[in-house]
Scaffold this motif. Structure first.
Motif, PDB file in Angstrom:
ATOM      1  N   ASN A   4      -2.381   8.372   4.342  1.00 22.62           N
ATOM      2  CA  ASN A   4      -1.269   7.442   4.209  1.00 22.62           C
ATOM      3  C   ASN A   4      -0.029   8.057   3.590  1.00 22.62           C
ATOM      4  OD1 ASN A   4      -2.397   5.101   5.320  1.00 22.62           O
ATOM      5  ND2 ASN A   4      -3.703   4.936   3.511  1.00 22.62           N
ATOM      6  N   THR A   5       0.045   9.374   3.605  1.00 22.04           N
ATOM      7  CA  THR A   5       1.212   9.991   3.000  1.00 22.04           C
ATOM      8  C   THR A   5       2.202  10.455   4.069  1.00 22.04           C
ATOM      9  OG1 THR A   5       0.043  12.089   2.954  1.00 22.04           O
ATOM     10  CG2 THR A   5      -0.009  10.781   0.948  1.00 22.04           C
ATOM     11  N   ILE A   6       3.445  10.549   3.635  1.00 20.86           N
ATOM     12  CA  ILE A   6       4.516  10.962   4.530  1.00 20.86           C
ATOM     13  C   ILE A   6       4.417  12.470   4.751  1.00 20.86           C
ATOM     14  CG2 ILE A   6       7.031  11.081   4.765  1.00 20.86           C
ATOM     15  CD1 ILE A   6       7.034   8.597   2.782  1.00 20.86           C
ATOM     16  N   LYS A   7       4.390  12.880   6.025  1.00 15.14           N
ATOM     17  CA  LYS A   7       4.189  14.303   6.342  1.00 15.14           C
ATOM     18  C   LYS A   7       5.315  14.860   7.206  1.00 15.14           C
ATOM     19  CE  LYS A   7      -0.189  14.020   7.807  1.00 15.14           C
ATOM     20  NZ  LYS A   7      -0.834  12.880   7.192  1.00 15.14           N
ATOM     21  N   VAL A   8       5.606  16.126   7.000  1.00 19.10           N
ATOM     22  CA  VAL A   8       6.594  16.810   7.833  1.00 19.10           C
ATOM     23  C   VAL A   8       6.044  16.919   9.254  1.00 19.10           C
ATOM     24  CG1 VAL A   8       7.817  18.987   8.208  1.00 19.10           C
ATOM     25  CG2 VAL A   8       7.534  18.092   5.897  1.00 19.10           C
ATOM     26  N   GLY A   9       6.931  16.749  10.230  1.00 20.32           N
ATOM     27  CA  GLY A   9       6.521  16.876  11.629  1.00 20.32           C
ATOM     28  C   GLY A   9       6.169  15.547  12.255  1.00 20.32           C
ATOM     29  N   CYS A  47       4.843  11.375  -0.565  1.00 18.31           N
ATOM     30  CA  CYS A  47       4.781  10.013  -1.083  1.00 18.31           C
ATOM     31  C   CYS A  47       4.002   9.160  -0.098  1.00 18.31           C
ATOM     32  CB  CYS A  47       6.182   9.428  -1.252  1.00 18.31           C
ATOM     33  SG  CYS A  47       7.116  10.189  -2.562  1.00 18.31           S
ATOM     34  N   LYS A  48       3.503   8.028  -0.577  1.00 13.85           N
ATOM     35  CA  LYS A  48       2.751   7.149   0.307  1.00 13.85           C
ATOM     36  C   LYS A  48       3.701   6.295   1.129  1.00 13.85           C
ATOM     37  CE  LYS A  48      -1.483   6.655  -2.350  1.00 13.85           C
ATOM     38  NZ  LYS A  48      -2.167   5.813  -3.327  1.00 13.85           N
ATOM     39  N   PHE A  49       3.231   5.918   2.330  1.00 15.87           N
ATOM     40  CA  PHE A  49       4.001   4.959   3.119  1.00 15.87           C
ATOM     41  C   PHE A  49       4.116   3.661   2.330  1.00 15.87           C
ATOM     42  CE2 PHE A  49       2.771   7.727   6.699  1.00 15.87           C
ATOM     43  CZ  PHE A  49       4.024   7.869   7.285  1.00 15.87           C
ATOM     44  N   TYR A  50       5.182   2.936   2.580  1.00 16.74           N
ATOM     45  CA  TYR A  50       5.529   1.683   1.891  1.00 16.74           C
ATOM     46  C   TYR A  50       6.208   1.951   0.553  1.00 16.74           C
ATOM     47  CZ  TYR A  50       3.053  -1.353   5.185  1.00 16.74           C
ATOM     48  OH  TYR A  50       2.655  -2.034   6.299  1.00 16.74           O
ATOM     49  N   SER A  51       6.359   3.237   0.173  1.00 15.04           N
ATOM     50  CA  SER A  51       7.073   3.520  -1.064  1.00 15.04           C
ATOM     51  C   SER A  51       8.528   3.079  -0.931  1.00 15.04           C
ATOM     52  CB  SER A  51       7.057   5.023  -1.359  1.00 15.04           C
ATOM     53  OG  SER A  51       5.752   5.449  -1.626  1.00 15.04           O
TER      54      SER A  51
ATOM     55  N   ALA B 204      -9.149 -10.288   1.645  1.00 15.11           N
ATOM     56  CA  ALA B 204      -9.826  -9.661   2.775  1.00 15.11           C
ATOM     57  C   ALA B 204      -9.110  -8.396   3.258  1.00 15.11           C
ATOM     58  CB  ALA B 204      -9.950 -10.653   3.917  1.00 15.11           C
ATOM     59  N   ILE B 205      -7.799  -8.344   3.062  1.00 13.73           N
ATOM     60  CA  ILE B 205      -7.030  -7.220   3.617  1.00 13.73           C
ATOM     61  C   ILE B 205      -7.273  -5.946   2.811  1.00 13.73           C
ATOM     62  CG2 ILE B 205      -4.676  -6.358   4.016  1.00 13.73           C
ATOM     63  CD1 ILE B 205      -3.924  -9.207   4.894  1.00 13.73           C
ATOM     64  N   LYS B 206      -7.291  -4.829   3.544  1.00 12.59           N
ATOM     65  CA  LYS B 206      -7.552  -3.516   2.936  1.00 12.59           C
ATOM     66  C   LYS B 206      -6.543  -3.161   1.843  1.00 12.59           C
ATOM     67  CE  LYS B 206      -9.667  -1.317   6.952  1.00 12.59           C
ATOM     68  NZ  LYS B 206      -9.471  -0.452   8.115  1.00 12.59           N
ATOM     69  N   ASP B 207      -6.949  -2.268   0.957  1.00 20.70           N
ATOM     70  CA  ASP B 207      -6.038  -1.776  -0.074  1.00 20.70           C
ATOM     71  C   ASP B 207      -4.826  -1.075   0.537  1.00 20.70           C
ATOM     72  OD1 ASP B 207      -7.555  -2.757  -2.058  1.00 20.70           O
ATOM     73  OD2 ASP B 207      -8.449  -0.839  -2.671  1.00 20.70           O
ATOM     74  N   ASP B 208      -5.015  -0.526   1.742  1.00 20.50           N
ATOM     75  CA  ASP B 208      -3.907   0.143   2.429  1.00 20.50           C
ATOM     76  C   ASP B 208      -2.903  -0.843   3.014  1.00 20.50           C
ATOM     77  OD1 ASP B 208      -4.993   2.550   1.877  1.00 20.50           O
ATOM     78  OD2 ASP B 208      -5.896   2.855   3.852  1.00 20.50           O
ATOM     79  N   GLY B 209      -3.197  -2.130   2.898  1.00 22.99           N
ATOM     80  CA  GLY B 209      -2.295  -3.136   3.430  1.00 22.99           C
ATOM     81  C   GLY B 209      -2.707  -3.585   4.810  1.00 22.99           C
ATOM     82  N   GLY B 210      -2.030  -4.616   5.306  1.00 20.58           N
ATOM     83  CA  GLY B 210      -2.373  -5.135   6.624  1.00 20.58           C
ATOM     84  C   GLY B 210      -1.430  -6.242   7.022  1.00 20.58           C
ATOM     85  N   ARG B 211      -1.738  -6.844   8.171  1.00 23.13           N
ATOM     86  CA  ARG B 211      -0.852  -7.869   8.704  1.00 23.13           C
ATOM     87  C   ARG B 211      -1.507  -9.236   8.631  1.00 23.13           C
ATOM     88  NH1 ARG B 211       4.437  -7.916   9.851  1.00 23.13           N
ATOM     89  NH2 ARG B 211       4.264  -8.659  11.982  1.00 23.13           N
ATOM     90  N   PHE B 212      -0.648 -10.250   8.588  1.00 21.24           N
ATOM     91  CA  PHE B 212      -1.098 -11.633   8.520  1.00 21.24           C
ATOM     92  C   PHE B 212      -0.376 -12.427   9.588  1.00 21.24           C
ATOM     93  CE2 PHE B 212      -0.202 -15.960   7.222  1.00 21.24           C
ATOM     94  CZ  PHE B 212      -1.424 -16.429   6.755  1.00 21.24           C
ATOM     95  N   CYS B 213      -1.095 -13.342  10.235  1.00 17.90           N
ATOM     96  CA  CYS B 213      -0.451 -14.248  11.178  1.00 17.90           C
ATOM     97  C   CYS B 213      -1.070 -15.620  11.045  1.00 17.90           C
ATOM     98  CB  CYS B 213      -0.617 -13.742  12.612  1.00 17.90           C
ATOM     99  SG  CYS B 213       0.070 -14.876  13.840  1.00 17.90           S
ATOM    100  N   LEU B 302       1.218  -7.456   4.360  1.00 17.64           N
ATOM    101  CA  LEU B 302       0.779  -7.264   2.979  1.00 17.64           C
ATOM    102  C   LEU B 302       0.831  -5.762   2.725  1.00 17.64           C
ATOM    103  CD1 LEU B 302      -0.317  -8.740   0.456  1.00 17.64           C
ATOM    104  CD2 LEU B 302      -2.594  -8.043   1.194  1.00 17.64           C
ATOM    105  N   PRO B 303       1.734  -5.326   1.838  1.00 14.89           N
ATOM    106  CA  PRO B 303       1.841  -3.885   1.593  1.00 14.89           C
ATOM    107  C   PRO B 303       0.605  -3.365   0.870  1.00 14.89           C
ATOM    108  CG  PRO B 303       3.329  -5.096   0.158  1.00 14.89           C
ATOM    109  CD  PRO B 303       2.696  -6.099   1.053  1.00 14.89           C
ATOM    110  N   PRO B 304       0.433  -2.045   0.812  1.00 13.32           N
ATOM    111  CA  PRO B 304      -0.731  -1.486   0.120  1.00 13.32           C
ATOM    112  C   PRO B 304      -0.753  -1.927  -1.338  1.00 13.32           C
ATOM    113  CG  PRO B 304       0.507   0.239   1.234  1.00 13.32           C
ATOM    114  CD  PRO B 304       1.306  -0.997   1.358  1.00 13.32           C
ATOM    115  N   SER B 305      -1.925  -1.866  -1.945  1.00 15.55           N
ATOM    116  CA  SER B 305      -2.065  -2.430  -3.300  1.00 15.55           C
ATOM    117  C   SER B 305      -1.154  -1.751  -4.319  1.00 15.55           C
ATOM    118  CB  SER B 305      -3.521  -2.357  -3.747  1.00 15.55           C
ATOM    119  OG  SER B 305      -4.050  -1.094  -3.438  1.00 15.55           O
ATOM    120  N   PHE B 306      -0.814  -0.456  -4.087  1.00 14.05           N
ATOM    121  CA  PHE B 306       0.009   0.214  -5.115  1.00 14.05           C
ATOM    122  C   PHE B 306       1.438  -0.311  -5.200  1.00 14.05           C
ATOM    123  CE2 PHE B 306       1.349   2.694  -1.508  1.00 14.05           C
ATOM    124  CZ  PHE B 306       2.608   3.183  -1.821  1.00 14.05           C
ATOM    125  N   VAL B 307       1.906  -0.972  -4.150  1.00 18.37           N
ATOM    126  CA  VAL B 307       3.248  -1.564  -4.252  1.00 18.37           C
ATOM    127  C   VAL B 307       3.203  -3.087  -4.233  1.00 18.37           C
ATOM    128  CG1 VAL B 307       4.711   0.273  -3.354  1.00 18.37           C
ATOM    129  CG2 VAL B 307       3.553  -1.235  -1.762  1.00 18.37           C
TER     130      VAL B 307
END
Lengths: 434, 342
Positions: A4-9, A47-51, B204-213, B302-307
Motif C-alpha cells: 500500500n505504499t507509493i512507489k516510483v514507476g 508513504c502510504k496511499f491515502y496519506s 467489517a471493512i479491512k484496515d486498508d480501507g474499502g468502499r461503501f454503498c 472508508l480510508p485505511p485505519s491509519f488516517v
C-alpha cells in the motif's frame, strides 16, 4: 495489491478536494501541475496511499510552487474559523460592492503575506460588513467557496477503474469517446465479463479505458485473453497502464491491429512481408523497431544460445526463422488462435460506423454469447438495429441510453446538483444466435 | 449449474433462458416434474407459441433454435443480467443499471470480499458473485429466515455455493458477525435503516480501507445515512441516481406536405390537399412510460485505519432539526444535544 505504499514507476492519483489528477511517478522528485499550482512530489515515495500532504509554499510569499509535507488530516476551514453569529435571511444585504472594507491591493498583500488559508479568510470575514448578517447556510457556502480557493492539502490515492474513468472523463470526454461512468459500468456487466472465457474488444480510441475496464473485471486469475483490437498503428494504453496491473495480468490483454489480426486469421501465418507492402506508411515505425531488434538478436542465434521464445518463433515460422519478430507479431498469432476458437463476448466502441465492424467480428462470437456496441449518438446504432432485426441471428436486441444525476445532500439543503450531464451515449446490446 | 461456467450444450439440471420474440423465460431443465398428486410427469412448458417439451432441450446448443408446437424460440445460457429479468421475485429487486454502477463504484474485481445485506431475491448477489470469482467471496445476509434459506439453496442449484455464503441474520441489530471483522473490501446495504448499519460496515471493512454503498428509495434515508457516514470517518461521500431508457427503433414513413406551389397561380385551388410524397426515417422513439425512480445510490470511501478519523465532533452539516437560527445563543448547545441523540 498487497503493498500500500507509493512507489516510483507506478501511476498515482493526486486529489485536491474534488479535483483528481492521474500522474505517473517516474522519479521520486518529479513535479506535477495541479490547477495553477506546481507541486514537488519529493518525499511522497514510501508513504502510504491515502496519506494527506500539506502544500508548503517554496518561498515566504505565497508563490505557485509548493513542497509537500506529510500531515495527519486536512484542516477544515469551517471547523477552524467557527461560525458564531448569523442572520435570518438576506433582506438587509445589498450588493453595493462596499461590504468588504479591505481594498483589492490589501487583499492581495494579505494573500502573499499569510501562510495559512484560515488566516486569510478570517481577516476577510472580520472586515466584511455583511458576513455576520448572512444566514448560517449562506456563511457555510461562502466558507466552502473560500476553502476551495485557498485549500492547501492534497491526498494521494491509488488509481482504480472508478477513479480513472472519472478523471479521464472530467479532463475531456471526447478523449474517451464520451463513455460516461454509468455507461461504462453497463458495458462491463452486459458483456458478461468475468474471470472466465475469452473476450473481444474493438476500440477505436478511448485511451485504453475500455481495455482497462474489461481487463480489470477479468481479474488477475483470468484463464482467458482479452483481444483488444484497434485500427491504428499503436494501441492507446493510458488507462490500461494507469491501472498498475502486474505484467502477468497485463499480458492477458492482446492489443492487436484489426487489419493484421484478421489477416492472420484468414490468410494464415506470416503475412509480415505482404503487410509491409500493403501498409507501407503505417508500418514505418514498426519496421524500424524491427530492424534494430534483428541486429541485436542475430549474434545470439549464431552462438546457438537459443532462448525459449526464440525456439517457439522458429517453429512457428520456418521461412524466416533467423529473424527476431517483434511482440506484436506473436500477439497477432495468439489473437488469431483465440479468434479461431471463438470468443465469449464482443464489445465495440468505434468512431467508425459500427455496422461493418460488428458484422465481421460477430462471426468470432460463440452462439448464445452477449455483445455490446457503444456509440456516442443513436443514429448509427438505430440503423444497425434495423439491419440486425431483419437478419434474425441475434436475440434480445435492445437500444438503451442512460440518465444519471448527482445530489447535494446537506441538512435542509438537499437537492439535485445544479448541473447534470445529459450525454450518456447509447448501447446496442443482444445475444448472438446460432 | 449453468451459472458457473460458459457452456456449449444444455445438460439436465441447467437453468436456461428461453427467448421468444422479446419475452424471456427462465426454465429449469428437468425432463419430469411432480404434478399436484406428487407423481412424476413429463415436464411441458407452456408458452404463447405453444408447448415446449423440456426434455428436448437436453443436449441442444446454447444459442440454438428450439421448436415449439406453434412456433419457435431460442435458448440462452443465463447471465446475471438475464437472470435479473427472469428470476422469481421474492422481494423488490435491483436491476442491471443500478447493479452495474454498484459493481463499479464498489471497486470490485476478482478476489474482492464483499458483504451484502439484504439478500432479497438474489438479483445483485448473482452479479456480485460473477465479479469477485474465482478467488473472492460474497457474504450475503437477510433478516427473513425463509428468504435466506431459499437464496442459499438457489446458489447451490446454480453451482455458485463456493463463492457465496448466505446467512439468516438481522445485521442492523447484530452486525455482520465477528468472523467478518476487518475482512471486507466493500459493503453494500439495501436496508430500510441503512444508517444503523454504518458502524457495522466500519467493523467489517479491512484496515486498508474499502468502499461503501447504500441503496435507498427515499431521500430521508439518504440524508441520515450521509451524516452518519461523515461522523464515522468516511470520505468522498456522494449520492447519485441512475436510470436507463430503452428506445423503440423502427422505420417510419412520414408524409411530406408541399406548400411552395401556393406561391404561383395555378389551375387548381384546393383547400385540402393530400400530402405530395413521403419520406422514410429510422427512428428511436422514447418510451411514453419509463422507470423514473429506483433508488438513490449513496457511495463513500472508508480510508485505511491509519488516517481514519474518530467520530467527528458536531459540525454545522448535521446540526439538528430544532436549531432555531434566531435563537443563536442556543444553537451550539442544541448541536451538542443532537450529537448525543444520534
Amino acid at each position: 495489491m498487497g503493498d500500500n505504499t507509493i512507489k516510483v514507476g507506478e501511476y498515482i492519483v493526486i486529489q485536491k478536494q474534488n479535483y483528481k489528477k492521474l500522474h505517473k511517478l517516474n522519479k521520486p522528485n518529479s513535479s506535477v501541475t495541479v490547477g495553477k499550482d506546481s507541486l514537488n512530489l519529493n518525499g511522497i515515495v514510501g508513504c502510504k496511499f491515502y496519506s494527506t500532504f500539506k502544500m508548503i509554499s517554496r518561498s515566504s510569499k505565497r508563490s505557485k510552487e509548493y513542497d509537500l509535507e506529510l500531515t495527519e488530516e486536512a484542516a477544515n476551514l469551517i471547523d477552524e474559523i467557527g461560525l458564531k453569529v448569523s442572520g435570518t435571511d438576506n433582506r438587509n444585504i445589498y450588493d453595493d460592492g462596499r461590504s468588504q472594507k479591505l481594498s483589492a491591493t490589501e487583499i492581495s498583500d494579505l494573500k502573499s503575506d499569510s501562510t495559512k488559508a484560515s488566516d486569510i479568510v478570517e481577516t476577510l470575514i472580520t472586515n466584511s460588513k455583511t458576513f455576520h448578517n448572512k444566514t448560517e447556510f449562506s456563511q457555510e457556502k461562502y466558507l466552502k467557496k473560500k476553502e476551495k480557493k485557498y485549500f492547501e492539502f492534497i491526498q494521494i490515492l491509488r488509481p482504480n477503474l472508478r477513479i480513472i474513468t472519472e478523471t479521464l472523463y472530467k479532463l475531456d470526454p471526447s478523449k474517451v469517446q464520451g463513455i460516461r461512468i454509468d455507461t461504462l459500468s453497463q458495458i462491463i456487466t452486459l458483456s458478461n465479463i468475468s474471470s472466465e472465457g475469452n473476450h473481444l474488444l474493438y476500440d477505436s480510441g478511448s485511451n485504453g479505458l475500455l481495455a482497462a475496464a474489461l481487463l480489470s473485471a477479468m481479474g488477475s486469475e483470468a484463464k482467458g485473453k482479452l483481444i483488444h483490437m484497434h485500427p491504428g498503428n499503436m494501441s492507446q494504453k493510458q488507462a490500461l497502464l494507469a491501472m498498475n496491473f502486474d505484467s502477468e495480468h497485463l499480458n492477458k490483454c492482446l492489443s492487436v491491429n484489426v487489419y493484421s489480426a484478421l489477416r492472420q486469421v484468414y490468410q494464415g501465418c506470416d503475412t509480415h512481408t505482404q503487410e509491409a507492402v500493403l501498409e507501407n506508411e503505417s508500418n514505418l515505425k514498426r519496421k524500424a523497431a524491427d530492424n534494430i531488434e534483428h541486429e541485436s538478436k542475430i549474434p545470439k542465434l549464431d552462438d546457438s544460445q537459443v532462448v525459449d521464445s526464440e525456439v517457439k518463433e522458429v517453429n512457428m515460422d520456418d521461412s524466416q526463422s533467423i529473424k527476431k519478430k517483434p511482440k506484436w507479431h506473436f500477439d497477432n498469432i495468439a489473437a488469431a488462435e483465440v479468434l479461431t476458437n471463438k470468443v465469449d463476448s464482443l464489445v465495440i466502441a468505434s468512431k467508425e460506423d459500427p455496422q461493418n465492424i460488428f458484422l465481421e467480428l460477430v462471426q468470432f462470437v460463440k452462439p448464445g454469447r452477449p455483445f455490446v456496441i457503444y456509440y456516442s449518438v443513436a443514429e448509427p446504432l438505430q440503423n444497425l438495429y434495423m439491419t440486425l432485426k431483419s437478419s434474425s441471428n441475434v436475440a434480445a436486441l435492445k437500444l438503451t441510453c442512460n440518465w444519471m444525476r448527482n445530489y447535494q445532500i446537506l441538512h435542509e439543503r438537499t437537492h439535485p446538483e445544479v448541473m447534470m450531464n445529459g450525454s450518456s451515449g447509447f448501447l446496442l446490446t443482444g445475444y448472438v444466435l446460432k | 449449474m449453468s451459472f458457473k461456467n460458459y457452456k456449449e450444450k444444455i445438460d439436465e439440471g441447467d437453468t436456461v433462458i428461453l427467448y421468444l420474440s422479446n419475452n424471456l423465460h427462465a426454465i429449469e431443465v428437468r425432463p419430469e416434474i411432480k404434478n399436484k398428486k406428487g407423481d412424476m410427469v413429463e415436464n411441458v412448458y407452456q408458452t404463447t407459441f405453444g408447448a415446449l417439451k423440456v426434455r428436448n432441450l437436453i443436449g441442444s446448443e446454447y444459442g440454438s433454435r428450439v421448436e415449439l408446437s406453434k412456433g419457435w424460440g431460442h435458448v440462452l445460457q443465463p447471465t446475471p443480467e438475464l437472470w435479473s429479468l427472469t428470476l422469481p421475485h421474492r422481494t423488490q429487486i435491483i436491476y442491471t443499471p443500478d447493479i452495474s454502477m454498484i459493481l463499479l463504484q464498489l471497486d470490485l474485481v476478482p478476489g474482492s470480499i464483499v458483504v451484502e445485506a439484504g439478500t432479497g431475491s438474489g438479483s445483485l448477489t448473482h452479479a456480485l458473485i460473477r465479479r469477485v470469482r474465482p478467488h473472492g467471496h460474497v457474504y450475503t445476509f437477510d433478516f427473513h429466515d425463509h428468504r435466506a434459506k431459499v437464496a442459499q439453496e438457489e446458489f447451490e442449484e446454480h453451482g455458485l455455493a463456493e463463492f457465496v455464503t448466505a446467512q439468516h441474520r438481522d445485521v442492523l441489530a447484530e452486525g455482520f458477525g465477528a468472523d467478518l471483522n476487518g475482512k471486507a473490501d466493500a459493503v453494500f446495504l439495501d436496508l430500510p435503516k441503512p444508517w444503523a448499519g454504518v458502524t457495522h460496515a466500519v467493523n467489517a471493512i479491512k484496515d486498508d480501507g474499502g468502499r461503501f454503498c447504500s441503496f435507498s428509495p427515499c431521500i430521508e434515508q439518504v440524508q441520515r445515512t450521509c451524516s452518519t457516514l461523515a461522523q464515522n470517518g468516511f470520505q468522498d461521500i456522494s449520492t447519485m441516481e441512475v436510470l436507463q431508457s430503452e428506445l423503440k427503433v423502427s422505420r417510419r414513413t412520414i408524409p411530406v406536405r408541399d406548400l411552395s406551389f401556393l406561391k404561383h397561380k395555378g389551375s387548381e385551388n384546393p383547400v385540402e390537399e393530400k400530402p405530395s410524397s413521403d419520406k422514410s426515417y429510422v427512428v428511436g422513439a422514447w418510451p411514453a412510460s419509463t422507470p423514473g425512480h429506483t433508488g438513490y445510490l449513496t457511495l463513500a470511501t472508508l480510508p485505511p485505519s491509519f488516517v481514519r478519523r474518530k467520530t467527528k465532533s458536531a459540525n454545522s452539516e448535521n446540526s439538528n432539526e430544532n436549531t432555531n437560527v434566531e435563537d443563536k445563543s442556543n444553537s451550539e448547545e442544541a448541536m451538542a444535544v443532537d450529537e448525543n441523540n444520534l
